[in-house]
Enzyme design. Sequence first.
Site, mmCIF file in Angstrom:
data_model
loop_
_atom_site.group_PDB
_atom_site.id
_atom_site.type_symbol
_atom_site.label_atom_id
_atom_site.label_comp_id
_atom_site.label_asym_id
_atom_site.label_seq_id
_atom_site.Cartn_x
_atom_site.Cartn_y
_atom_site.Cartn_z
ATOM 1 N N LYS A 26 51.364 27.001 36.611
ATOM 2 C CA LYS A 26 51.309 28.216 37.439
ATOM 3 C C LYS A 26 49.896 28.502 37.865
ATOM 4 O O LYS A 26 48.987 28.344 37.062
ATOM 5 C CB LYS A 26 51.831 29.396 36.593
ATOM 6 C CG LYS A 26 51.663 30.739 37.240
ATOM 7 C CD LYS A 26 50.907 31.753 36.361
ATOM 8 C CE LYS A 26 49.456 31.398 36.170
ATOM 9 N NZ LYS A 26 48.619 32.468 35.612
ATOM 10 N N THR A 27 49.630 28.879 39.030
ATOM 11 C CA THR A 27 48.428 29.554 39.516
ATOM 12 C C THR A 27 48.391 29.481 41.040
ATOM 13 O O THR A 27 48.580 28.400 41.620
ATOM 14 C CB THR A 27 47.089 29.031 38.939
ATOM 15 O OG1 THR A 27 46.031 29.754 39.574
ATOM 16 C CG2 THR A 27 46.841 27.548 39.140
ATOM 17 N N ASP B 55 45.875 29.613 42.637
ATOM 18 C CA ASP B 55 44.628 28.926 43.001
ATOM 19 C C ASP B 55 44.857 27.467 43.404
ATOM 20 O O ASP B 55 44.015 26.870 44.067
ATOM 21 C CB ASP B 55 43.630 28.959 41.835
ATOM 22 C CG ASP B 55 43.180 30.367 41.506
ATOM 23 O OD1 ASP B 55 43.644 31.312 42.173
ATOM 24 O OD2 ASP B 55 42.380 30.538 40.567
ATOM 25 N N GLY C 223 47.010 35.197 35.577
ATOM 26 C CA GLY C 223 47.238 35.942 36.816
ATOM 27 C C GLY C 223 48.650 35.762 37.348
ATOM 28 O O GLY C 223 49.259 34.700 37.168
HETATM 29 P P1 FBP Z 1 45.278 32.293 37.023
HETATM 30 O O1 FBP Z 1 44.374 31.114 37.046
HETATM 31 O O2 FBP Z 1 45.492 32.857 35.675
HETATM 32 O O3 FBP Z 1 46.587 31.981 37.712
HETATM 33 O O4 FBP Z 1 44.638 33.459 37.877
HETATM 34 C C1 FBP Z 1 44.061 33.183 39.096
HETATM 35 C C2 FBP Z 1 43.534 34.416 39.778
HETATM 36 O O5 FBP Z 1 44.508 34.942 40.644
HETATM 37 C C3 FBP Z 1 42.244 34.051 40.503
HETATM 38 O O6 FBP Z 1 42.493 33.624 41.803
HETATM 39 C C4 FBP Z 1 41.453 35.333 40.403
HETATM 40 O O7 FBP Z 1 40.081 35.079 40.394
HETATM 41 C C5 FBP Z 1 41.873 35.893 39.089
HETATM 42 O O8 FBP Z 1 43.169 35.431 38.860
HETATM 43 C C6 FBP Z 1 41.849 37.389 39.038
HETATM 44 O O9 FBP Z 1 42.129 37.778 37.737
HETATM 45 P P2 FBP Z 1 42.640 39.219 37.301
HETATM 46 O O10 FBP Z 1 44.089 39.283 37.643
HETATM 47 O O11 FBP Z 1 42.434 39.213 35.837
HETATM 48 O O12 FBP Z 1 41.836 40.221 38.051
#
Ligand code: FBP
Length: 553
Positions: free
Chosen positions: A202-203, A205, A81
């Site tokens: 990275k994230t 979250d 993400g």
């Molecule tokens: P990452 O762990 O890859 O950084 O992504 C986190 C996130 O933003 C979550 O908070 C969310 O549930 C998910 O990605 C959404 O995923 P997508 O972009 O595939 O809809």
Amino acid sequence: METSVLQKLRYAYRPKLPASLSHSIAGIGVEYGGPTESLSDQEALRGLFKHTYGMPIVTFTRGTNGGIGQKLNVGVILSGGQAPGGHNVIAGLFDGLKKGNPESALYGFLGGPAGLVGNKPVEITAALLDGYRNTGGFDMIGSGRTKIETPEQFAASLETVKKLGLSAVVIIGGDDSNTNAALLAEYFLEQGSPAKVIGCPKTIDGDLKNGPVEISFGFDTAVKVYSELIGNIERDANSAKKYWHFIKLMGRSASHIALECALQTRPNICLVSEEVEARKLSLKQIVDGLCDSIAGRAANKENFGVVLIPEGLVEFIPEMKTLIGELNDIMAANEAEFAEMERESFREIVAWLARKLSGPSESLFLSLPEEIAKQLLADRDPHGNVQFSRIETEKLLIGMVENELKAREAAGTYRGKFSALGHFFGYEGRCAFPSNFDADYCYSLGFGAFVLIASGLTGYLSCVRTLGAPAERWIAGGVPLTMMRNMEHRHGSQKPVIRKALVDLEGAPFKAFAKNRDAWALTTSYRYPGAIQYFGPPEIADIVTETLKLEHR
Ligand code: FBP
């Protein structure tokens, strides 16, 4: 594309570096700590990571480093993400490489890990990069969620590395992507390849952290964007005094985002998934708690309020967790049959599942609104995760609260007006212009990744510590990826993965929230943080999150 004024001003922003990285490039040395262990399952992980298990934590210091001036070809991947600051990691890596040796080259793989497997590189030049410095998004090279797991994918990745003559690959990603980074580092060594693999945390979250890794990048900016929006909604609610706003916040599993936003905005209620799990609260108990606060405020003639809901809540409610676990296993074990079933009507799918689910899960599944049940069956991501951003928990809770309040009204235990609106804040925050904190932190992570590579290290996560202090006092270095791992049940079997850092109920951020929440539930105590400030005095432009302040004071 025409650039905005802010964009132009941000291109010119000079990210701050820790002192150990900001003096002459030839004077960056590396200090090695003692051997490390994984979080648990040491024996199994030692066997799986024969070449990379147990390496020391490293810290950059003043010193000398024979490798810094070598010519290097490095590949970089944005994975998973979007998170504000990704482009700055690339900028720090690029600037480090070019300072070390102007003939070094950086290649970005298009579309995430699939770009490495499928050999889709683009050379990152100064001219290309200058249009992305200090701006949000991952659009310079794109991102993706492909999981590198089959022998063919590993072999194809190595083939790409050989074709481009790469000395290293940098993977900018969350826990799943860095789980991949560790596997790739081990695989390259196993195959006798000298190519290094370095990860960057990275994230948005905020769940990729442990002792030395204080926070993943992107969290700071994303929570500031959401908190601004929540503050605006609170002020609207307090002005109109007629709506309850149920706001779901991103953060697939952990509730760090919701908790930080609560500390910044003081809503009436913030659910914390980890507490729901620890106290084994059922859906009914959660709804009862919400209704108690709504009824309490209604008694004070305050028929409005704000509720924050972490995105992953449903997976932490014990009966829902069991249901989701059973669904995951059924879907993984019957992949072909399930794909066939998807052509059938929902009623038939439910009948097929009912035969396979346990009794309690079957009745819970049948009791859910059809939309929510369908959302629970939506495709898992390539890492086997339920896509919680697609589950409308805020609507589920609004519906259940309405029913409970009607029942209380009929029983004469509640009098008030309940009119609710649902919101979901997630994608709004992932590509914002990075805050100064994230711009500086990311640039330092990228620069640090270069130093790790130049020092001949592999299987490390670039790491910057003491982030609560001004940037020049930050401590940069690397943490072995195996140190953050354990074995977990994923997609039907035990896998070596990086452990997600959930909210610690004994930690200072949760305690600060728990101390105040009863008052916030009944009394309007809203706080309006306002928008991120990119320029101005450090106390506002370089402000850090409450979570960081409380965890690392
Ligand atoms: P990452 O762990 O890859 O950084 O992504 C986190 C996130 O933003 C979550 O908070 C969310 O549930 C998910 O990605 C959404 O995923 P997508 O972009 O595939 O809809």
